[in-house]
Design a protein around this motif. Sequence first.
Motif, PDB file in Angstrom:
ATOM      1  N   HIS A  71      42.992  45.747  27.766  1.00 19.18           N
ATOM      2  CA  HIS A  71      43.959  45.112  28.664  1.00 19.18           C
ATOM      3  C   HIS A  71      43.883  45.792  30.032  1.00 19.18           C
ATOM      4  O   HIS A  71      43.987  47.013  30.133  1.00 19.18           O
ATOM      5  N   SER A  73      45.677  45.498  33.708  1.00 23.42           N
ATOM      6  CA  SER A  73      46.769  44.889  34.455  1.00 23.42           C
ATOM      7  C   SER A  73      46.285  44.385  35.809  1.00 23.42           C
ATOM      8  O   SER A  73      45.207  44.767  36.292  1.00 23.42           O
ATOM      9  N   ARG A  74      47.086  43.537  36.433  1.00 26.04           N
ATOM     10  CA  ARG A  74      46.741  43.041  37.763  1.00 26.04           C
ATOM     11  C   ARG A  74      46.624  44.194  38.755  1.00 26.04           C
ATOM     12  O   ARG A  74      45.734  44.206  39.600  1.00 26.04           O
ATOM     13  N   THR A  75      47.539  45.140  38.630  1.00 27.84           N
ATOM     14  CA  THR A  75      47.491  46.309  39.520  1.00 27.84           C
ATOM     15  C   THR A  75      46.204  47.088  39.334  1.00 27.84           C
ATOM     16  O   THR A  75      45.553  47.496  40.307  1.00 27.84           O
ATOM     17  N   LYS A  77      43.357  45.950  38.189  1.00 27.44           N
ATOM     18  CA  LYS A  77      42.232  45.164  38.697  1.00 27.44           C
ATOM     19  C   LYS A  77      42.067  45.379  40.201  1.00 27.44           C
ATOM     20  O   LYS A  77      40.941  45.499  40.707  1.00 27.44           O
ATOM     21  N   LYS A  78      43.175  45.445  40.935  1.00 32.57           N
ATOM     22  CA  LYS A  78      43.105  45.689  42.366  1.00 32.57           C
ATOM     23  C   LYS A  78      42.533  47.073  42.663  1.00 32.57           C
ATOM     24  O   LYS A  78      41.735  47.248  43.584  1.00 32.57           O
ATOM     25  N   LYS A  81      38.760  47.043  42.081  1.00 31.37           N
ATOM     26  CA  LYS A  81      38.029  46.351  43.138  1.00 31.37           C
ATOM     27  C   LYS A  81      37.818  47.239  44.361  1.00 31.37           C
ATOM     28  O   LYS A  81      36.836  47.094  45.080  1.00 31.37           O
ATOM     29  N   PHE A 232      34.931  42.683  38.322  1.00 31.66           N
ATOM     30  CA  PHE A 232      35.890  43.302  39.220  1.00 31.66           C
ATOM     31  C   PHE A 232      35.292  43.661  40.577  1.00 31.66           C
ATOM     32  O   PHE A 232      35.917  44.342  41.371  1.00 31.66           O
TER      33      PHE A 232
END
Length: 233
Positions: A71, A73-75, A77-78, A81, A232
């Motif tokens: 899993h 999280s969106r955070t 993933k940022k 990147k 990513f």
Amino acid sequence: MYQLDDDSILFPPVHEAMREPNGLLAIGGDLSPERLKAAYYDGIFPWFNPGEMPLWWSPDPRAVLMVGELHISRTMKKILKKQKYRVTINHAFNDVIEACSIRQEGTWILPEVRAGYQGLHQQGIAHSVEAWYGEELVGGLYGVNMGLLFCGESMFSRMDDASKVAFITFYFHFLRYNGQLFDCQVLNHHTASLGAKEISRRDFLHILYRWRNKAIDPACWLPQSIEISPLFT
């Protein structure tokens, strides 16, 4: 409780582990690479506090991270990147285990423990993953490879999310080499946030017995820089 023989690396059957405390199987013995290998081969790991004899565990249930169940999280993933950290494998094993040993007061990673895992590293069985900020080691983890399984032992971070970035990057690397399971031993908030879950000891051992004798490509563990999945970047 089973007292290990100093002259033998044999362990009792894991089904004899105690229910309370959960999974305690044996006490004593040394922390030689040979004993550690025998332990992980049967789904057993050491954990004990300073001043205690070595304690050996095989808990039920067991915390694992299955292939495809990571899993992010969106955070996170940022963060991935941004590629803030450079991630490597087996560039600084001794530094990683040392950092893990001093990350908090009361750590169990004593000098004799470090010596045992350093011996496994020299045999190509224990490995480290490092996160670097420039030329500074800021996070990482180490663990034991048993066939197509990776048994995580400890992580540390000196900068925000460094150990998570190291683990997630390593997760995809390990899967590219046909890795099948990450053994997290006991579920905690950190591993649960990454998708780890509990399964019965019986199910864990079934997976272990299936994959422990399957050789992973040695190229997986060559000292190298690794990158996150193209998903990513």
